[in-house]
Write an enzyme that holds these catalytic residues in place. Sequence first.
Site, PDB file in Angstrom:
ATOM      1  CB  CYS A  43      -0.733  -0.068   1.193  1.00 14.69           C
ATOM      2  SG  CYS A  43      -1.710   1.550   1.412  1.00 14.69           S
ATOM      3  CB  CYS A  48      -3.077   2.154  -1.801  1.00 15.52           C
ATOM      4  SG  CYS A  48      -3.407   0.698  -1.518  1.00 15.52           S
ATOM      5  CE  LYS A  51      -4.535   4.030  -6.607  1.00 18.70           C
ATOM      6  NZ  LYS A  51      -5.017   2.593  -6.416  1.00 18.70           N
ATOM      7  CE1 TYR A 184     -10.662  -2.108  -7.091  1.00 19.48           C
ATOM      8  CE2 TYR A 184     -10.865  -4.309  -7.664  1.00 19.48           C
ATOM      9  CZ  TYR A 184     -11.232  -3.271  -6.981  1.00 19.48           C
ATOM     10  OH  TYR A 184     -12.305  -3.571  -5.977  1.00 19.48           O
ATOM     11  CD  GLU A 188      -6.649   1.764  -9.468  1.00 22.20           C
ATOM     12  OE1 GLU A 188      -7.527   2.098  -8.687  1.00 22.20           O
ATOM     13  OE2 GLU A 188      -5.478   1.727  -9.026  1.00 22.20           O
ATOM     14  CG  HIS A 442     -29.107  22.180  -5.742  1.00 17.12           C
ATOM     15  ND1 HIS A 442     -29.290  21.315  -6.905  1.00 17.12           N
ATOM     16  CD2 HIS A 442     -29.352  23.399  -6.418  1.00 17.12           C
ATOM     17  CE1 HIS A 442     -29.313  22.010  -7.883  1.00 17.12           C
ATOM     18  NE2 HIS A 442     -29.460  23.388  -7.645  1.00 17.12           N
ATOM     19  CD  GLU A 447     -28.527  18.113  -6.349  1.00 15.68           C
ATOM     20  OE1 GLU A 447     -29.482  18.536  -5.898  1.00 15.68           O
ATOM     21  OE2 GLU A 447     -27.941  18.809  -7.020  1.00 15.68           O
TER      22      GLU A 447
HETATM   23  P1  NDP Z   1      -7.455  -8.077 -10.642  1.00 19.65           P
HETATM   24  O1  NDP Z   1      -7.907  -9.394 -10.001  1.00 19.65           O
HETATM   25  O2  NDP Z   1      -8.212  -6.900 -10.365  1.00 19.65           O
HETATM   26  O3  NDP Z   1      -7.408  -8.091 -12.348  1.00 19.65           O
HETATM   27  C1  NDP Z   1      -6.784  -9.095 -12.908  1.00 19.65           C
HETATM   28  C2  NDP Z   1      -6.845  -8.966 -14.566  1.00 19.65           C
HETATM   29  O4  NDP Z   1      -5.954  -9.593 -14.900  1.00 19.65           O
HETATM   30  C3  NDP Z   1      -8.378  -9.322 -14.788  1.00 19.65           C
HETATM   31  O5  NDP Z   1      -8.825  -8.743 -15.790  1.00 19.65           O
HETATM   32  C4  NDP Z   1      -8.117 -10.818 -15.427  1.00 19.65           C
HETATM   33  O6  NDP Z   1      -8.882 -11.209 -16.321  1.00 19.65           O
HETATM   34  C5  NDP Z   1      -6.689 -10.534 -15.827  1.00 19.65           C
HETATM   35  N1  NDP Z   1      -5.956 -11.847 -16.007  1.00 19.65           N
HETATM   36  C6  NDP Z   1      -5.849 -12.821 -14.875  1.00 19.65           C
HETATM   37  N2  NDP Z   1      -5.197 -13.803 -15.549  1.00 19.65           N
HETATM   38  C7  NDP Z   1      -4.707 -13.525 -16.649  1.00 19.65           C
HETATM   39  C8  NDP Z   1      -4.142 -14.393 -17.604  1.00 19.65           C
HETATM   40  N3  NDP Z   1      -3.550 -15.524 -17.460  1.00 19.65           N
HETATM   41  N4  NDP Z   1      -4.167 -13.928 -18.826  1.00 19.65           N
HETATM   42  C9  NDP Z   1      -4.348 -12.364 -19.021  1.00 19.65           C
HETATM   43  N5  NDP Z   1      -5.106 -11.873 -18.275  1.00 19.65           N
HETATM   44  C10 NDP Z   1      -5.416 -12.266 -17.142  1.00 19.65           C
HETATM   45  O7  NDP Z   1      -5.823  -8.040 -10.293  1.00 19.65           O
HETATM   46  P2  NDP Z   1      -5.003  -6.464 -10.231  1.00 19.65           P
HETATM   47  O8  NDP Z   1      -3.920  -7.079 -10.349  1.00 19.65           O
HETATM   48  O9  NDP Z   1      -5.707  -5.456 -11.223  1.00 19.65           O
HETATM   49  O10 NDP Z   1      -5.445  -6.194  -8.800  1.00 19.65           O
HETATM   50  C11 NDP Z   1      -5.128  -6.846  -7.694  1.00 19.65           C
HETATM   51  C12 NDP Z   1      -6.062  -6.703  -6.446  1.00 19.65           C
HETATM   52  O11 NDP Z   1      -5.362  -5.636  -6.035  1.00 19.65           O
HETATM   53  C13 NDP Z   1      -7.441  -6.175  -7.020  1.00 19.65           C
HETATM   54  O12 NDP Z   1      -8.403  -7.346  -6.944  1.00 19.65           O
HETATM   55  C14 NDP Z   1      -7.790  -5.427  -5.866  1.00 19.65           C
HETATM   56  O13 NDP Z   1      -8.581  -5.913  -4.809  1.00 19.65           O
HETATM   57  C15 NDP Z   1      -6.743  -4.858  -5.488  1.00 19.65           C
HETATM   58  N6  NDP Z   1      -6.303  -3.499  -5.638  1.00 19.65           N
HETATM   59  C16 NDP Z   1      -7.126  -2.361  -5.216  1.00 19.65           C
HETATM   60  C17 NDP Z   1      -7.109  -1.022  -5.814  1.00 19.65           C
HETATM   61  C18 NDP Z   1      -7.925  -0.108  -5.530  1.00 19.65           C
HETATM   62  O14 NDP Z   1      -8.617  -0.382  -4.175  1.00 19.65           O
HETATM   63  N7  NDP Z   1      -8.084   1.119  -6.049  1.00 19.65           N
HETATM   64  C19 NDP Z   1      -6.082  -0.805  -6.758  1.00 19.65           C
HETATM   65  C20 NDP Z   1      -5.222  -1.997  -7.167  1.00 19.65           C
HETATM   66  C21 NDP Z   1      -5.439  -3.135  -6.491  1.00 19.65           C
HETATM   67  P3  NDP Z   1     -10.535 -11.693 -16.056  1.00 19.65           P
HETATM   68  O15 NDP Z   1     -11.329 -10.735 -15.526  1.00 19.65           O
HETATM   69  O16 NDP Z   1     -10.775 -12.362 -17.276  1.00 19.65           O
HETATM   70  O17 NDP Z   1     -10.085 -12.729 -15.022  1.00 19.65           O
END
Ligand code: NDP
Length: 461
Positions: A43, A48, A51, A184, A188, A442, A447
């Site tokens: 984080c 976080c 980022k 995510y 982002e 408002h 709202e």
């Molecule tokens: P996510 O789980 O959010 O997303 C992973 C992405 O990668 C999905 O779109 C998934 O596709 C794709 N993917 C997974 N495996 C493969 C593969 N083998 N080949 C191609 N694409 C693939 O993971 P992130 O790494 O983005 O983030 C991890 C976690 O960290 C998040 O789930 C969140 O909980 C946390 N986070 C929170 C943030 C916030 O609060 N703003 C910011 C950043 C991270 P598919 O959908 O098809 O499975």
Amino acid sequence: MARFDYDLFVIGGGSGGVRAARMAAQAGARVALAEEWRMGGTCVIRGCIPKKLFVYASQFRENILDSKGYGWDFGDCTFDWPTLIANKDREIARLEWLYTANVEKAGVTIFQDRAVFDDEHTLLLLNEGRKVTAEKILIATGNRPTREMGTSHVIPGGDLCITSDEAFHLERLPRRVLIAGGGYIALEFAHIFHGLGSDVSLVYRGEKPLRGFDNCLRDALLESMQSRGIEVLLGCEFTKVEKRGVSLHAETNKGAVIECDQIMLAIGRQPNTMALHVEKAGVELGKRGEVRVDEYSRTTNPHIHAVGDVTDRVQLTPVAIHEAMCFVETAFKDNPTRPDHVHVASAVFTTPEIATVGLSEEMALLKGHSIDVFKSSFRPLLHTLGGRPVRTLMKLVVDAKTDKVLGCHIFGDHASEIIQIVAVTLRMGATKKDFDRTIALHPTAAEELVTMRTKSYSRSP
Ligand code: NDP
């Protein structure tokens, strides 16, 4: 003489580990914590916080451009990446120092070392080459970006790609960036790089990004990205990456070859349990390498607990902190407390933001609710003079029988700031009537949440 060196040994100095160590020490326990790299964890150091600083940086250009409609003219604007990196690094170093100071102030001994299990009460500190014992152990080692694509393999040339870890330390802003993933981090960073001036293409294997989110948000985000000029390639995956001269070439499953300067993999994260030797302590791992825990965050060895991303429950900083506090209540205050993962609000810091709490329309139906849906899509006042063709979307999913608000979903400026308070209302069991009898503030975007009188449609499972 005490049987063990410590009452609690925490492995990992991230959000969960630090909170547990501090609270257990404040409760009178003798606590030590090992962190092999920098205090603060994902984080603070490479997640976080940096980022969000990048997100802020990425939004100035758009704001300055839009200010013309309000009569401002700032002349030529330039952006200097090294300044952003240096200032961000200074702030992260300050936060790291604060984390360390607070932990030490609570009386916790910090080892800057890698701790691995030797047996169920003994940890080996690899740098120091010595063993320490503890009555209770907390695994809070977090997770890391995965590089395994497709059918669980690293694609040829995958080592030429960066992950979010490296994105925080690039020497220069890439002119053309390719990002793999649709979650995510991918979204982002697509907006961050785009906002800073890079040409961005997002390569996602699914039909639209943010799987699991409410479909209306997913559609709104996809449309917004396309209208901003972020290229989104759907149903698409890399099969190979090559360096040709100074550029990178990515081959996709669709036969295309995309040339760019940087490729970022944001395809999920894997738990940090590699070489931790949990098997020596009787701690079992799940399929993805996550530490298996029960509802009290207890592993398969009752005096060893685990919290945060390493357990692969809800990967969010505040959830790790909550789990850590519940762990201390349970293990040190004789007050067994289960972490509660219901109504956890979350936001994706795209531009504009996505924010959500509760059930999506699709999940509400899957769970057997008959629902009334209230939706509002409008042009935010700010952009009337700014001229940017953006729209804000707000949506309430309401249980048709009980009138309870099951979910709230927002795509728009400041959505994350709004959803935090909506989460309080959902936790209190707010009904749509409660929203209706709340007087609007408002003129705001929020709202709209209390003025959506006419339902958009109803659905049954
Ligand atoms: P996510 O789980 O959010 O997303 C992973 C992405 O990668 C999905 O779109 C998934 O596709 C794709 N993917 C997974 N495996 C493969 C593969 N083998 N080949 C191609 N694409 C693939 O993971 P992130 O790494 O983005 O983030 C991890 C976690 O960290 C998040 O789930 C969140 O909980 C946390 N986070 C929170 C943030 C916030 O609060 N703003 C910011 C950043 C991270 P598919 O959908 O098809 O499975």
